[in-house]
Design an enzyme around this catalytic site. Structure first.
Site, PDB file in Angstrom:
ATOM      1  N   GLU A  47       4.062   6.110  -0.754  1.00  0.00           N
ATOM      2  CA  GLU A  47       4.552   4.775  -1.135  1.00  0.00           C
ATOM      3  C   GLU A  47       4.734   4.735  -2.654  1.00  0.00           C
ATOM      4  O   GLU A  47       3.955   5.366  -3.392  1.00  0.00           O
ATOM      5  CB  GLU A  47       3.483   3.749  -0.726  1.00  0.00           C
ATOM      6  CG  GLU A  47       3.722   2.327  -1.217  1.00  0.00           C
ATOM      7  CD  GLU A  47       2.481   1.435  -1.014  1.00  0.00           C
ATOM      8  OE1 GLU A  47       1.339   1.929  -1.160  1.00  0.00           O
ATOM      9  OE2 GLU A  47       2.675   0.234  -0.729  1.00  0.00           O
ATOM     10  N   ASN A 110       9.153  -3.535  -1.498  1.00  0.00           N
ATOM     11  CA  ASN A 110       8.423  -2.275  -1.463  1.00  0.00           C
ATOM     12  C   ASN A 110       9.058  -1.476  -0.321  1.00  0.00           C
ATOM     13  O   ASN A 110       8.863  -1.793   0.852  1.00  0.00           O
ATOM     14  CB  ASN A 110       6.932  -2.555  -1.208  1.00  0.00           C
ATOM     15  CG  ASN A 110       6.083  -1.312  -1.313  1.00  0.00           C
ATOM     16  OD1 ASN A 110       6.575  -0.193  -1.205  1.00  0.00           O
ATOM     17  ND2 ASN A 110       4.787  -1.504  -1.503  1.00  0.00           N
ATOM     18  N   LYS A 127       8.636  -2.976   3.354  1.00  0.00           N
ATOM     19  CA  LYS A 127       7.257  -3.214   3.799  1.00  0.00           C
ATOM     20  C   LYS A 127       7.062  -4.656   4.282  1.00  0.00           C
ATOM     21  O   LYS A 127       7.421  -5.612   3.575  1.00  0.00           O
ATOM     22  CB  LYS A 127       6.312  -2.908   2.627  1.00  0.00           C
ATOM     23  CG  LYS A 127       4.834  -2.981   2.943  1.00  0.00           C
ATOM     24  CD  LYS A 127       4.032  -2.488   1.721  1.00  0.00           C
ATOM     25  CE  LYS A 127       2.552  -2.463   1.916  1.00  0.00           C
ATOM     26  NZ  LYS A 127       1.836  -1.923   0.727  1.00  0.00           N
ATOM     27  N   GLU A 146       0.607  -7.194  -4.847  1.00  0.00           N
ATOM     28  CA  GLU A 146       1.822  -6.950  -4.040  1.00  0.00           C
ATOM     29  C   GLU A 146       2.441  -8.252  -3.547  1.00  0.00           C
ATOM     30  O   GLU A 146       3.658  -8.358  -3.435  1.00  0.00           O
ATOM     31  CB  GLU A 146       1.502  -6.038  -2.853  1.00  0.00           C
ATOM     32  CG  GLU A 146       1.253  -4.606  -3.263  1.00  0.00           C
ATOM     33  CD  GLU A 146       1.326  -3.670  -2.079  1.00  0.00           C
ATOM     34  OE1 GLU A 146       2.372  -3.609  -1.420  1.00  0.00           O
ATOM     35  OE2 GLU A 146       0.316  -2.989  -1.825  1.00  0.00           O
ATOM     36  N   CYS A 171       1.987   1.918   3.869  1.00  0.00           N
ATOM     37  CA  CYS A 171       0.602   1.659   3.489  1.00  0.00           C
ATOM     38  C   CYS A 171      -0.123   0.633   4.358  1.00  0.00           C
ATOM     39  O   CYS A 171      -0.553   0.947   5.451  1.00  0.00           O
ATOM     40  CB  CYS A 171       0.505   1.303   2.011  1.00  0.00           C
ATOM     41  SG  CYS A 171      -1.212   1.430   1.454  1.00  0.00           S
ATOM     42  N   ASN A 196      -0.802   4.046  -0.984  1.00  0.00           N
ATOM     43  CA  ASN A 196      -1.635   4.038  -2.203  1.00  0.00           C
ATOM     44  C   ASN A 196      -2.844   3.190  -1.849  1.00  0.00           C
ATOM     45  O   ASN A 196      -2.715   1.960  -1.728  1.00  0.00           O
ATOM     46  CB  ASN A 196      -0.942   3.322  -3.370  1.00  0.00           C
ATOM     47  CG  ASN A 196       0.154   4.114  -4.039  1.00  0.00           C
ATOM     48  OD1 ASN A 196      -0.063   4.754  -5.059  1.00  0.00           O
ATOM     49  ND2 ASN A 196       1.350   4.047  -3.471  1.00  0.00           N
TER      50      ASN A 196
HETATM   51  N1  CDT Z   1      -0.636  -0.234  -1.047  1.00  0.00           N
HETATM   52  C1  CDT Z   1      -1.404  -0.830  -0.122  1.00  0.00           C
HETATM   53  O1  CDT Z   1      -0.912  -1.460   0.792  1.00  0.00           O
HETATM   54  N2  CDT Z   1      -2.742  -0.731  -0.278  1.00  0.00           N
HETATM   55  C2  CDT Z   1      -3.701  -1.397   0.544  1.00  0.00           C
HETATM   56  C3  CDT Z   1      -4.946  -1.559  -0.245  1.00  0.00           C
HETATM   57  C4  CDT Z   1      -5.925  -2.433   0.383  1.00  0.00           C
HETATM   58  S1  CDT Z   1      -5.593  -4.131   0.327  1.00  0.00           S
HETATM   59  C5  CDT Z   1      -5.885  -4.657  -1.247  1.00  0.00           C
HETATM   60  C6  CDT Z   1      -4.008  -0.657   1.840  1.00  0.00           C
HETATM   61  O2  CDT Z   1      -3.997  -1.288   2.897  1.00  0.00           O
HETATM   62  O3  CDT Z   1      -4.306   0.535   1.811  1.00  0.00           O
END
Ligand code: CDT
Length: 315
Positions: A47, A110, A127, A146, A171, A196
Site C-alpha cells: 500500500e 488510497n 480503498k 486516513e 490494508c 502499512n
Molecule cells: N494502512 C492501514 O490501513 N493500517 C491499519 C492500521 C491500523 S488502524 C489505525 C491496518 O488495519 O493495518
C-alpha cells in the site's frame, strides 16, 4: 494441466520522508528483477508504496499533502517500473495515493492498480475501509489520518487476468470479512493486498503484541472461507521513527501459509499458486450456491453498527 500462477511478494522496508520517488522506484525495479529471475509472472507491492506513510502526520498545507499524491499513472517517476514490467513480462500490483480529477474537483484516494505482463493497467481499486481518525489527536504518539486525507472507494470488483480471477484490497480491508465475501461471490481466486501496519495501535495498545498474529489471522480466514489465494505484502520496519510489521505472506485456499518474508526490509519471496486448488473449497464446504443462507444475513447490509436496547440487550 493445473493453472499455475507464480506470484512474488515484493515487500518494502521503510521509506523515509526524504527518499525520492526515483529511489523508491529503483527499489521496486530491483525486487521485480529478483522476482523475474525465479520465474514470477506477477509481483505484489505494498500500500502507498511510493512515499513514506504520510497519514502519520497532521498536515495543514494542501500543497504539502498533494506532494504525496500522483496525478497520473504511469507518470515520469513510475514509468521505469512499467517499462521493466513490459520488458520482463512481469505484471504487478502497486499501491499509491491518487489525486483524481472528477466533475466536482480533485478527490484523494488510497488506490491500487493491477498491471498486466505488458505493462498495461488492467484494474484499479480504491480503498473502502479507511481506518484511523479525521481530526488531529495530539495525544497519540503518531497520527493515523486516513479518514482525513482519503475518500472511500465504492467496492470490490474482480478481473480476469493472469489465467484466473483476481481481486484487490488495501490494508485495513483485510480485517473485514465483507471484503473477501464480496469478491468470493464473484468467484475470486486470488486477492492481492498491500499494507502499512504500525505495530503500535494508539487506541488499543494492549493489541500491539498481537499485530502480526491479527494480520495473518485475518488473511488466513479470508482465504479459507472463500476458497481463494490471498497475497499480503507489507511496507515494514522503522519509518520516520514508527515501527511497522512485516509478515508478508502467500496463503492458499486451505488457509495454509505457503511462502513468507523473513525480514522487515526489501525482500522478495515467491510461491507457485495453483488457481485450480480453489475449486475443491468452492465446490464443497464453501459451495455458496448450496450452503449460503442470504435470508438470514440482511442485517449485514441494513445495519452499520451494533444496535442495542437501553438495557444493553440486542434489539
Ligand atoms: N494502512 C492501514 O490501513 N493500517 C491499519 C492500521 C491500523 S488502524 C489505525 C491496518 O488495519 O493495518
Amino acid at each position: 494441466m493445473p493453472r499455475y500462477l507464480n506470484v512474488a511478494l515484493g515487500q518494502l522496508g521503510p521509506i523515509q520522508r526524504a527518499d525520492s520517488r526515483n529511489q523508491v522506484v529503483a527499489r521496486l525495479c530491483e525486487l521485480m528483477r529478483q522476482a523475474h529471475a525465479v520465474g514470477a509472472q506477477l509481483i505484489v507491492f505494498p500500500e502507498l508504496a511510493l512515499t513514506t506513510f504520510f497519514p502519520r502526520w497532521y498536515i495543514e498545507d494542501e500543497a504539502e499533502i498533494n506532494s504525496y499524491f500522483e496525478r497520473s499513472m504511469p507518470n515520469a517517476d513510475t514509468q521505469p517500473l512499467f517499462d521493466l514490467s513490459r520488458k520482463l513480462g512481469v505484471g504487478f500490483y502497486l499501491g499509491y495515493a491518487e489525486l483524481a480529477q472528477e466533475s466536482g474537483g480533485e478527490v484523494r484516494y488510497n488506490t491500487s492498480i493491477l498491471v498486466d505482463h505488458s505493462g498495461q493497467i488492467i484494474a484499479k481499486y480504491r480503498k473502502v475501509h479507511l481506518p484511523g481518525h479525521k481530526e488531529h489527536e495530539p495525544w497519540r504518539r503518531f497520527q493515523h489520518l486516513e479518514k482525513r486525507y482519503f475518500t472511500a472507494g465504492d467496492g470490490w470488483g474482480v478481473t480476469q487476468a493472469f489465467g484466473g480471477i483476481l481481486g484487490m484490497a488495501i490494508c485495513n480491508d483485510r480485517r473485514w470479512a465483507e471484503t473477501y465475501r464480496v469478491m468470493g461471490l464473484q468467484g475470486v481466486e486470488m486477492v492481492l493486498i498491500g499494507y502499512n501496519t504500525p505495530v503500535h495501535n494508539a487506541p488499543a495498545p494492549q493489541h500491539d503484541d498481537l499485530s502480526l498474529f491479527h494480520n495473518q489471522l485475518s488473511m488466513q480466514a479470508g482465504a479459507y472461507q472463500n476458497g481463494t489465494w490471498v497475497v499480503g505484502v507489507a511496507k515494514a520496519g522503522v519509518e520516520e521513527g514508527v515501527d511497522s510489521i512485516g509478515g508478508s505472506c502467500i496463503i492458499a485456499p486451505s488457509g495454509e501459509v505457503v511462502a513468507r518474508c523473513l525480514t522487515k526490509g526489501d525482500e522478495m519471496a515467491i510461491a507457485r499458486c495453483d488457481l485450480d486448488f480453489c475449486a475443491i473449497y468452492k465446490r464443497t464446504t464453501f459451495n455458496f450456491d448450496l450452503h449460503r443462507q442470504p435470508h438470514a444475513y440482511g442485517m449485514i447490509v441494513e445495519r452499520k453498527g451494533e444496535t442495542l436496547a437501553a438495557d444493553g440487550s440486542p434489539l
